[in-house]
Scaffold this motif. Sequence first.
Motif, short mmCIF file in Angstrom:
data_model
loop_
_atom_site.label_atom_id
_atom_site.label_comp_id
_atom_site.label_asym_id
_atom_site.label_seq_id
_atom_site.Cartn_x
_atom_site.Cartn_y
_atom_site.Cartn_z
N ASP A 1 0.84 -1.20 0.00
CA ASP A 1 0.00 0.00 0.00
C ASP A 1 0.87 1.25 0.00
OD1 ASP A 1 0.95 0.25 2.60
OD2 ASP A 1 -0.93 -0.36 3.54
N ARG A 2 0.27 2.39 0.25
CA ARG A 2 1.02 3.64 0.18
C ARG A 2 2.03 3.81 1.30
NH1 ARG A 2 -1.76 8.29 2.85
NH2 ARG A 2 -3.32 7.36 4.20
N HIS A 3 1.99 2.91 2.28
CA HIS A 3 2.97 2.93 3.36
C HIS A 3 4.07 1.91 3.12
CE1 HIS A 3 0.32 5.59 5.52
NE2 HIS A 3 -0.67 4.73 5.35
N SER A 4 4.03 1.23 1.98
CA SER A 4 4.99 0.20 1.62
C SER A 4 5.97 0.76 0.59
CB SER A 4 4.26 -1.00 1.02
OG SER A 4 3.30 -1.52 1.89
N TYR A 5 6.94 -0.07 0.27
CA TYR A 5 7.93 0.29 -0.74
C TYR A 5 8.02 -0.81 -1.78
CZ TYR A 5 9.60 3.90 2.45
OH TYR A 5 9.69 4.99 3.25
N ILE A 6 8.17 -0.40 -3.02
CA ILE A 6 8.56 -1.31 -4.09
C ILE A 6 9.96 -0.88 -4.50
CG2 ILE A 6 8.11 -2.16 -6.41
CD1 ILE A 6 5.16 -1.49 -5.98
N THR A 7 10.90 -1.79 -4.38
CA THR A 7 12.29 -1.49 -4.71
C THR A 7 12.62 -2.19 -6.01
OG1 THR A 7 12.84 -1.37 -2.36
CG2 THR A 7 14.66 -1.61 -3.89
N ALA A 8 12.95 -1.41 -7.03
CA ALA A 8 13.28 -1.95 -8.34
C ALA A 8 14.79 -1.92 -8.53
CB ALA A 8 12.60 -1.13 -9.43
N ILE A 9 15.32 -3.04 -8.98
CA ILE A 9 16.75 -3.14 -9.25
C ILE A 9 16.90 -3.58 -10.69
CG2 ILE A 9 18.91 -4.32 -8.67
CD1 ILE A 9 17.79 -4.73 -5.85
N GLY A 10 17.53 -2.74 -11.50
CA GLY A 10 17.72 -3.12 -12.89
C GLY A 10 17.92 -1.93 -13.79
N GLY A 11 17.74 -2.19 -15.06
CA GLY A 11 17.93 -1.17 -16.07
C GLY A 11 16.72 -0.26 -16.21
N GLY A 12 16.85 0.72 -17.07
CA GLY A 12 15.83 1.74 -17.23
C GLY A 12 14.47 1.22 -17.62
N ALA A 13 14.42 0.22 -18.49
CA ALA A 13 13.12 -0.31 -18.93
C ALA A 13 12.38 -0.97 -17.77
CB ALA A 13 13.31 -1.29 -20.07
N VAL A 14 13.10 -1.72 -16.96
CA VAL A 14 12.48 -2.35 -15.79
C VAL A 14 12.04 -1.29 -14.80
CG1 VAL A 14 12.88 -3.85 -13.79
CG2 VAL A 14 13.61 -4.57 -16.06
N LEU A 15 12.87 -0.29 -14.59
CA LEU A 15 12.49 0.79 -13.67
C LEU A 15 11.25 1.51 -14.17
CD1 LEU A 15 15.99 2.31 -12.81
CD2 LEU A 15 14.73 0.51 -11.62
N ASP A 16 11.16 1.73 -15.48
CA ASP A 16 9.97 2.35 -16.07
C ASP A 16 8.74 1.49 -15.84
OD1 ASP A 16 11.50 4.48 -16.94
OD2 ASP A 16 11.54 3.83 -19.05
N ALA A 17 8.86 0.20 -16.10
CA ALA A 17 7.71 -0.71 -15.94
C ALA A 17 7.26 -0.78 -14.50
CB ALA A 17 8.09 -2.11 -16.46
N VAL A 18 8.20 -0.87 -13.57
CA VAL A 18 7.84 -0.92 -12.14
C VAL A 18 7.22 0.41 -11.71
CG1 VAL A 18 8.76 -1.13 -9.80
CG2 VAL A 18 9.55 -2.68 -11.60
N GLY A 19 7.78 1.51 -12.17
CA GLY A 19 7.20 2.81 -11.85
C GLY A 19 5.79 2.95 -12.37
N TYR A 20 5.55 2.47 -13.56
CA TYR A 20 4.21 2.51 -14.15
C TYR A 20 3.25 1.66 -13.33
CZ TYR A 20 0.40 1.91 -17.46
OH TYR A 20 -0.84 1.87 -18.04
N ALA A 21 3.67 0.46 -12.97
CA ALA A 21 2.82 -0.43 -12.19
C ALA A 21 2.54 0.16 -10.81
CB ALA A 21 3.46 -1.80 -12.05
N ALA A 22 3.54 0.78 -10.21
CA ALA A 22 3.36 1.37 -8.88
C ALA A 22 2.38 2.52 -8.93
CB ALA A 22 4.71 1.83 -8.32
#
Length: 132
Positions: free
Chosen positions: A111-132
């Motif tokens: 939830d909004r009190h949690s964290y999603i930590t993405a480790i990887g290249g720009g495309a993965v970071l973009d996809a995780v950011g979009y999903a978040a």
Amino acid sequence: MYKPKKIKQEFDVKFNFDLHFTSHVFSQNNNLFANLINHQANKPKVLFIIDSEVAAKHQELKHQIIQYGKTHHHTFNLVNDLVIVPGGEVSKNQDHLINTILEKVNLHGIDRHSYITAIGGGAVLDAVGYAA
């Protein structure tokens, strides 16, 4: 005859953030990651999404993250379901990748009190950011 009026508006949004540089971020004696998320009254959940290429090149990474979570269990709740996703530009164009991330978010109650930590290249970071 109607004469439109124009009002010119302008605003600035100031955004400041800190950059931290370290090595071996998930080493048991490196408290940087734990300290960065240790500002809440309740222990936040942390879900990791890792680029498959990074995971392949750093095969010890998953184990290090899990051990780090155990060492710092008083600071945060590590979601032990570390998610490995394909890297590269193709990852941005795969609906199932976004859906997989969203399923994990829902499954683990991120939830909004949690964290999603993405480790990887720009495309993965973009996809995780979009999903978040």
